[in-house]
Design a protein around this motif. Structure first.
Motif, PDB file in Angstrom:
ATOM      1  N   TYR A 310       0.787  -1.223   0.000  1.00 18.07           N
ATOM      2  CA  TYR A 310       0.000   0.000   0.000  1.00 18.07           C
ATOM      3  C   TYR A 310       0.827   1.286   0.000  1.00 18.07           C
ATOM      4  O   TYR A 310       0.507   2.234  -0.702  1.00 18.07           O
ATOM      5  N   LYS A 393      -6.892  -0.406  -3.777  1.00 22.11           N
ATOM      6  CA  LYS A 393      -7.435   0.845  -3.250  1.00 22.11           C
ATOM      7  C   LYS A 393      -8.458   0.561  -2.152  1.00 22.11           C
ATOM      8  O   LYS A 393      -8.466   1.216  -1.096  1.00 22.11           O
ATOM      9  N   LYS A 396      -6.686  -0.923   0.997  1.00 21.58           N
ATOM     10  CA  LYS A 396      -5.999   0.130   1.761  1.00 21.58           C
ATOM     11  C   LYS A 396      -6.994   0.905   2.619  1.00 21.58           C
ATOM     12  O   LYS A 396      -6.708   1.224   3.783  1.00 21.58           O
TER      13      LYS A 396
END
Length: 490
Positions: A310, A393, A396
């Protein structure tokens, strides 16, 4: 000899009218089982075809066909003007006679049993589950997967490949995988250095079969992946543990261990250590390779979570710096996909790979050529890259949400570091508590906390909890229930 009318045919002949098996074969098979179990003893006379057809509600020709089949196989003899009899030549033991058709509850022979390999995994029907860090299959691009797999099946050029599978794996998939590994991990290898397996566990099993013999010393971190330990011990290896800290496995302790005993293998998850999620530092990676070269042990690098990072680009695997052939690199491909689309692989020097292929050819000769073809196309078309970019995404965001909740609600109980990759947190308790009691209390509240997530010793009380499989609402609710259980135990 019992009279044919006294034999309880209905008790052992069951007919399934919906079955694709012809009725006459069903009847013949039921007779065979009855004879094998001595429900019908040698020389027993069977009911006539007309009488049996009336009893079973079938056409007489069906019974005639069943008797002909039994006679052809040697189970009965048909005597003209007399009837059908169970063959007298069959070696049936009277001690095996039973009153009804049952399957034996246990074997009649001894075999080796293993308590070591008892499954540690638990099953539970819970609304909320804190597992050890698995992806969320709800994020999978089902349309892309189904489109590519369907086209793979329909393509005429692939039909010939279904007839035979080379256990060395699909060359097309390996070609695409090699390109993927080169770009993502910096591994400059050829197809002769790669073996396709079903999973990381299968990879470790094959490696253990080749490298380990009874009493060989295998070094793992003090906290390590339980399945890997089980596989090593299955081959009779002696597990040696060394400490782990914020820089990963303590290579100074490993050096001292090497001075006192011969080490055969070191198992390490350098990218995101299981279960603590820490990354092995650059300094210790260099030290580990140097020790392997000096003392001649193999390094098995398990890179289970490489694709999930990440904050920054992850460190390259230890295998990329190996120039002496000391590292066996184990990982999986497609972990972010649904389980059926995932596969494992091993990267190793060619001479070891030749031996590995022999073992794979025994335990998994068929392979899955269609799946490998589909996975290869997903790499070539960029589907994997697009899916990972989109899902990372979301993961995270989930990681950040869990970090915030842990910091806000659990700081008095435990401390943790935010993982730079992977799909799980490592939580270490400031004051030891009974983790089994915690697990039971969570279960009563509807939260499943598997025992395999829990690590408790005189020195450490900690647990690994995943966030990848939970959406925002599920994360909040799961941690609320966990906090409630912690409060009730303190």
């Amino acid at each position: 000899m019992p009279s044919p009318v006294d034999i309880p045919y209905r008790s052992f002949i069951q007919i399934d009218r919906k079955s694709s098996t012809p009725v006459y074969l069903q009847i013949a098979n039921e007779f065979i089982k009855a004879i094998q179990r001595n429900t019908l003893s040698a020389n027993s006379k069977l009911l006539g075809t007309r009488a049996l057809s009336n009893l079973l509600g079938t056409h007489r020709n069906t019974i005639v066909a069943a008797y002909d089949e039994l006679a052809a196989q040697g189970w009965i003899s048909i005597q003209p003007n007399s009837g059908a009899y169970v063959s007298a030549a069959l070696p049936i033991d009277e001690k095996r006679k039973i009153n009804k058709a049952t399957y034996p509850a246990a074997t009649g022979f001894s075999f080796k049993q293993s308590l070591l390999l008892d499954s540690p995994y638990e099953q539970g029907n819970f609304q909320y589950i804190l597992n050890d860090g698995t992806p969320d299959i709800r994020l999978t691009q089902i349309d892309d997967l189904s489109r590519i797999y369907s086209s793979t099946i329909k393509r005429k050029g692939n039909r010939r490949k279904m007839d035979y599978y080379n256990q060395e794996g699909s060359e097309y998939f390996k070609e695409q995988l090699l390109a993927y590994l080169h770009l993502s991990r910096g591994l400059h290898v050829s197809s002769t250095n790669v073996l396709i397996t079903r999973s990381t566990e299968m990879s470790l099993f094959i490696i253990s079969e080749i490298l380990l013999k009874p009493n060989d010393k295998v070094v793992v971190a003090e906290l390590s992946y339980f399945s890997a330990n089980m596989i090593f011990q299955k081959n009779g290896a002696s597990i040696q543990t060394i400490p782990i800290d914020d820089e990963g496995m303590d290579t100074d302790s490993l050096a001292r261990l090497c001075e006192h005993m011969s080490i055969r293998m070191v198992y390490v998850s350098a990218q995101h250590h299981y279960p603590t999620t820490v990354t092995l530092s650059a300094k210790r990676r260099i030290a580990l390779l140097a020790l392997a070269e000096k003392y001649g042990f193999a390094i098995v690098e398990d890179d289970q979570d490489y694709d999930f990072h990440y904050n920054k680009q992850p460190m390259l695997p230890i295998a990329t710096a190996d120039t002496k052939g000391m590292v066996i690199y184990v990982s999986s491909f497609g972990k972010s996909l649904v389980p059926g689309f995932r596969t494992g692989f091993i990267v190793a020097p060619e001479n070891l790979m030749l031996e590995m292929r022999k073992h794979l050819g025994i335990i998994d000769r068929q392979g899955d050529v269609l799946m490998e073809q589909a996975l290869g196309e997903m790499i070539e078309e960029g589907v994997i890259h697009r899916h990972l970019k989109k899902s990372l995404k979301i993961y995270k965001e989930r990681r950040d949400q869990m970090a915030e909740l842990l910091q806000h609600d659990f700081s008095s109980y435990l401390h943790t570091n935010i993982p730079t990759g992977g799909l799980a947190f490592w939580l270490e308790f400031k004051v030891p508590i009974n983790l089994l009691k915690l697990s039971r209390d969570c279960a009563q509240k509807g939260l499943f906390l598997p025992k395999t997530n829990l690590y408790q010793s005189k020195r450490i009380t900690g647990m690994r909890i995943g966030f990848g499989n939970l959406n925002s609402e599920e994360l909040s609710r799961s941690l609320f229930l966990l906090k409630s259980s912690l409060d009730s135990l303190n």
